[in-house]
Design a protein around this motif. Structure first.
Motif, mmCIF file in Angstrom:
data_model
loop_
_atom_site.group_PDB
_atom_site.id
_atom_site.type_symbol
_atom_site.label_atom_id
_atom_site.label_comp_id
_atom_site.label_asym_id
_atom_site.label_seq_id
_atom_site.Cartn_x
_atom_site.Cartn_y
_atom_site.Cartn_z
ATOM 1 N N ARG A 91 0.800 -1.215 0.000
ATOM 2 C CA ARG A 91 0.000 0.000 0.000
ATOM 3 C C ARG A 91 0.839 1.275 0.000
ATOM 4 N NH1 ARG A 91 -5.220 -1.116 1.007
ATOM 5 N NH2 ARG A 91 -5.679 0.950 1.839
ATOM 6 N N ALA A 92 2.153 1.151 -0.213
ATOM 7 C CA ALA A 92 3.010 2.336 -0.286
ATOM 8 C C ALA A 92 2.801 3.033 -1.627
ATOM 9 C CB ALA A 92 4.471 1.950 -0.127
ATOM 10 N N LYS A 93 2.987 4.326 -1.638
ATOM 11 C CA LYS A 93 2.959 5.083 -2.881
ATOM 12 C C LYS A 93 4.398 5.231 -3.362
ATOM 13 C CE LYS A 93 1.572 9.495 -4.938
ATOM 14 N NZ LYS A 93 0.968 10.821 -4.683
ATOM 15 N N ILE A 94 4.618 4.928 -4.644
ATOM 16 C CA ILE A 94 5.959 5.048 -5.215
ATOM 17 C C ILE A 94 5.991 6.267 -6.132
ATOM 18 C CG2 ILE A 94 7.704 3.960 -6.678
ATOM 19 C CD1 ILE A 94 6.679 1.257 -5.776
ATOM 20 N N GLN A 95 6.917 7.177 -5.862
ATOM 21 C CA GLN A 95 7.075 8.368 -6.694
ATOM 22 C C GLN A 95 8.460 8.354 -7.320
ATOM 23 O OE1 GLN A 95 5.898 12.129 -4.966
ATOM 24 N NE2 GLN A 95 7.409 13.255 -6.192
ATOM 25 N N GLU A 96 8.482 8.258 -8.641
ATOM 26 C CA GLU A 96 9.776 8.252 -9.322
ATOM 27 C C GLU A 96 10.315 9.678 -9.405
ATOM 28 O OE1 GLU A 96 11.942 6.189 -13.145
ATOM 29 O OE2 GLU A 96 9.789 5.969 -12.845
ATOM 30 N N VAL A 97 11.589 9.854 -9.099
ATOM 31 C CA VAL A 97 12.203 11.182 -9.058
ATOM 32 C C VAL A 97 13.529 11.152 -9.807
ATOM 33 C CG1 VAL A 97 11.115 11.855 -6.879
ATOM 34 C CG2 VAL A 97 13.314 10.660 -6.844
ATOM 35 N N SER A 98 14.023 12.340 -10.117
ATOM 36 C CA SER A 98 15.339 12.463 -10.723
ATOM 37 C C SER A 98 16.410 12.230 -9.663
ATOM 38 C CB SER A 98 15.513 13.859 -11.319
ATOM 39 O OG SER A 98 15.539 14.824 -10.274
ATOM 40 N N GLU A 99 17.634 12.045 -10.102
ATOM 41 C CA GLU A 99 18.727 11.836 -9.142
ATOM 42 C C GLU A 99 18.886 13.040 -8.227
ATOM 43 O OE1 GLU A 99 23.299 10.155 -9.120
ATOM 44 O OE2 GLU A 99 22.496 11.035 -10.962
ATOM 45 N N THR A 100 18.743 14.247 -8.792
ATOM 46 C CA THR A 100 18.861 15.464 -7.979
ATOM 47 C C THR A 100 17.768 15.527 -6.932
ATOM 48 O OG1 THR A 100 19.845 16.664 -9.833
ATOM 49 C CG2 THR A 100 18.895 17.983 -8.045
ATOM 50 N N GLU A 101 16.528 15.220 -7.330
ATOM 51 C CA GLU A 101 15.407 15.232 -6.387
ATOM 52 C C GLU A 101 15.576 14.151 -5.330
ATOM 53 O OE1 GLU A 101 13.185 17.319 -5.899
ATOM 54 O OE2 GLU A 101 11.579 16.325 -4.798
ATOM 55 N N TRP A 102 16.079 12.973 -5.740
ATOM 56 C CA TRP A 102 16.323 11.881 -4.790
ATOM 57 C C TRP A 102 17.307 12.322 -3.717
ATOM 58 C CZ3 TRP A 102 20.082 8.484 -2.953
ATOM 59 C CH2 TRP A 102 19.616 7.258 -2.432
ATOM 60 N N ASP A 103 18.404 12.949 -4.124
ATOM 61 C CA ASP A 103 19.409 13.435 -3.161
ATOM 62 C C ASP A 103 18.835 14.521 -2.267
ATOM 63 O OD1 ASP A 103 21.489 11.764 -3.964
ATOM 64 O OD2 ASP A 103 22.153 13.133 -5.542
ATOM 65 N N ARG A 104 18.018 15.401 -2.834
ATOM 66 C CA ARG A 104 17.440 16.488 -2.047
ATOM 67 C C ARG A 104 16.486 15.944 -0.995
ATOM 68 N NH1 ARG A 104 13.176 19.701 -1.569
ATOM 69 N NH2 ARG A 104 11.965 18.638 -3.181
ATOM 70 N N GLN A 105 15.621 15.009 -1.385
ATOM 71 C CA GLN A 105 14.681 14.433 -0.425
ATOM 72 C C GLN A 105 15.426 13.658 0.664
ATOM 73 O OE1 GLN A 105 11.513 14.824 -0.107
ATOM 74 N NE2 GLN A 105 10.848 15.721 -2.052
ATOM 75 N N LYS A 106 16.465 12.936 0.270
ATOM 76 C CA LYS A 106 17.203 12.105 1.232
ATOM 77 C C LYS A 106 17.921 12.953 2.280
ATOM 78 C CE LYS A 106 20.816 9.878 -0.349
ATOM 79 N NZ LYS A 106 21.969 10.335 0.441
ATOM 80 N N SER A 107 18.371 14.114 1.864
ATOM 81 C CA SER A 107 19.141 14.962 2.774
ATOM 82 C C SER A 107 18.303 16.054 3.422
ATOM 83 C CB SER A 107 20.312 15.598 2.025
ATOM 84 O OG SER A 107 19.839 16.372 0.939
#
Length: 489
Positions: A25-41
């Motif tokens: 039931r998780a929502k998966i949102q595909e992101v760019s590498e830049t967005e992935w790094d921004r969300q992670k940090s």
């Protein structure tokens, strides 16, 4: 939420399918590498947020999962991932091990996400007869639990035995849908409408249904294997309407020469002696009386407006009427139930001794009230556990039953299965035919789906009927035209 970065979408479907078996039931949102790094940090990431990264390089794949709290897991695999035919299972095992390492979970069916696992072993049986070898290959290929490999092989062997006895590909089966029920169950997403609100639609619905049935009887020239009347609950029809339905079936189709005639009596609160006599006199040899559970508090919660005693009484009436095969359905993982409830239900059914028992795992479907009101029921929905299904397998074996058909659904928590058990010789032929897709299944009625099988081309086509009763009645000509694309005039 899962933020997903992939530098290639080469296996996007597999990535999402396997991730959702672990992170239900998780929502998966595909992101760019830049967005992935921004969300992670991010300084304050959302609670329960996961970050998944899949990177493809020359004949190599790296994967990482990281939580907002800093928990991590990583995996890698060397393979020529561009060679989908030979490397897809390698990639699936890599994805599975990545998610398993992060969650600490193993899934009974391993990497398998498809709904018909028996098809795999059925194909392997063409070149290998040894059951132990087949089961080991299944376990190694899909990282499946040995018990599931054994179950799958047993079902495939039974299906192969039954299907090899007749040339079903040269015939067709007929499904007739009656979309009325006494009430709508909490978990139901089928085309099903409560009698109290839709009683005035029964007559025009039957008029439209008979039009569609007349068309099918006119254009289908293959021999007819089986008829299955489902729903909904066909016995929600009043006695006169049920008699008219049976009469029309007999007028249009060669009922006396078919191999199986099934009607889902389904809800015990829709059954009386007269209706059972109508079905028996019409030549129905197999009916379903479906308790779903033998615990009254659960029946009340899920909207089954009948009692446990009514189930016992309906079953006794069906026995007195003389039906040779009675199927009973149960659902494991219903809201508020655990393995103790399943054991109690199975003990009750053991005493009744039906010829068939179908064990469903609760599927939380998008259109069901249970899903739409999940916040209200979240604390009660634990889902099916593999221990529940193992217990059912054990009890059915003690009843002298063998597994004979099986299918899976993507919305089942725990990546589990639905399975039908039967006494030898009492298997539901229609169930096997629709699962193994060996012949055309021509379906009439609102919400029904027709399946056209082209074995020589390894191709299947479908036409759908609208679910809404009023639309079905008003657009019956269109429903017939959809079939005409494949069946002609």
């Amino acid at each position: 939420m899962i933020y997903l970065f992939q530098n290639s979408r080469e296996y996007d479907y597999d990535v999402r399918a396997i991730a959702l078996t672990f992170f239900e039931r998780a929502k998966i949102q595909e992101v760019s590498e830049t967005e992935w790094d921004r969300q992670k940090s991010a300084a304050s990431p959302e609670e329960d947020t996961l970050f998944m990264r899949i990177e493809y390089s020359d004949k190599h794949i790296d994967g990482e999962i990281r939580s907002s709290e800093g928990k991590t897991a990583s995996q890698s695999v060397d393979c020529d991932y561009l060679d989908h035919e030979h490397c897809r299972n390698d990639v699936s095992r890599f994805l599975y091990r990545l998610c398993s390492a992060f969650t600490g979970r193993v899934l009974p069916w391993g990497t398998l996400t498809g709904i018909r696992p028996t098809k795999i072993i059925m194909k392997w049986m063409e070149e290998e007869e040894n059951g132990a070898v087949l089961e080991q290959r299944f376990t190694d290929t899909y990282l499946a639990d040995p018990q599931k490999a054994s179950l799958c092989r047993r079902v495939a062997a039974k299906e192969r035995e039954i299907l090899s006895a007749h040339n079903y590909e040269e015939e067709y089966s007929l499904y007739i849908g009656i979309p009325f029920c006494p009430t709508t169950c909490l978990y139901c997403s089928f085309a099903s409408f409560p009698v109290s609100a839709f009683k005035d639609r029964m007559e025009p619905y039957l008029h439209a249904l008979f039009q569609e049935m007349r068309y099918v009887s006119r254009v289908c020239r293959k021999p007819l294997t089986s008829i299955y009347v489902g729903g909904g609950t066909p016995t929600a029809l009043d006695e006169d309407s049920l008699q008219r339905l049976m009469d029309e079936i007999h007028r249009l189709f060669p009922v006396d020469s078919i191999r199986e005639f099934t009607v889902e009596a389904g809800r015990p609160d829709s059954i009386n002696r007269k209706k059972l006599e109508i079905l028996k006199e019409a030549g129905v040899g197999r009916i379903s009386i479906n308790p779903q559970t033998m615990h009254q508090e659960t029946l009340d919660l899920i909207g089954r407006a009948h009692t446990v005693d009514q189930t016992r009484e309906a079953y006794a009436l069906a026995r007195e009427t003389g039906f040779p095969v009675i199927n009973m359905d149960i659902i494991s993982g219903l809201p508020g139930e655990d393995i103790r409830h399943i054991r109690g239900t199975l003990e009750e059914l053991f005493a009744l001794k039906p010829e068939n028992l179908t064990v469903h795992s609760l599927a939380i479907k998008r259109a069901a009230h249970l899903n739409m009101e999940m916040e209200r029921y979240q604390s009660l929905v634990k889902g099916t556990s593999n221990d529940m299904l193992r217990l059912a397998d054990q009890v059915c074996s003690q009843m002298g039953m063998e597994p004979y058909y099986m299918y899976r659904q993507k919305n089942i928590p725990g990546n589990l299965e639905n399975i039908g058990y039967s006494l030898p010789g009492a298997e539901g032929l229609y169930n096997i035919l629709i699962m193994e897709e060996k012949q055309d299944i021509i379906a009439c009625g609102a919400g029904s789906s027709t399946k056209y099988v082209f074995p020589s081309e390894n191709r299947i086509e479908r036409t759908e009927n609208v679910k809404n009763i009023d639309h079905y009645i008003q657009r019956i000509g269109e429903m017939i035209e959809r079939k005409a694309l494949y069946l002609g005039e």
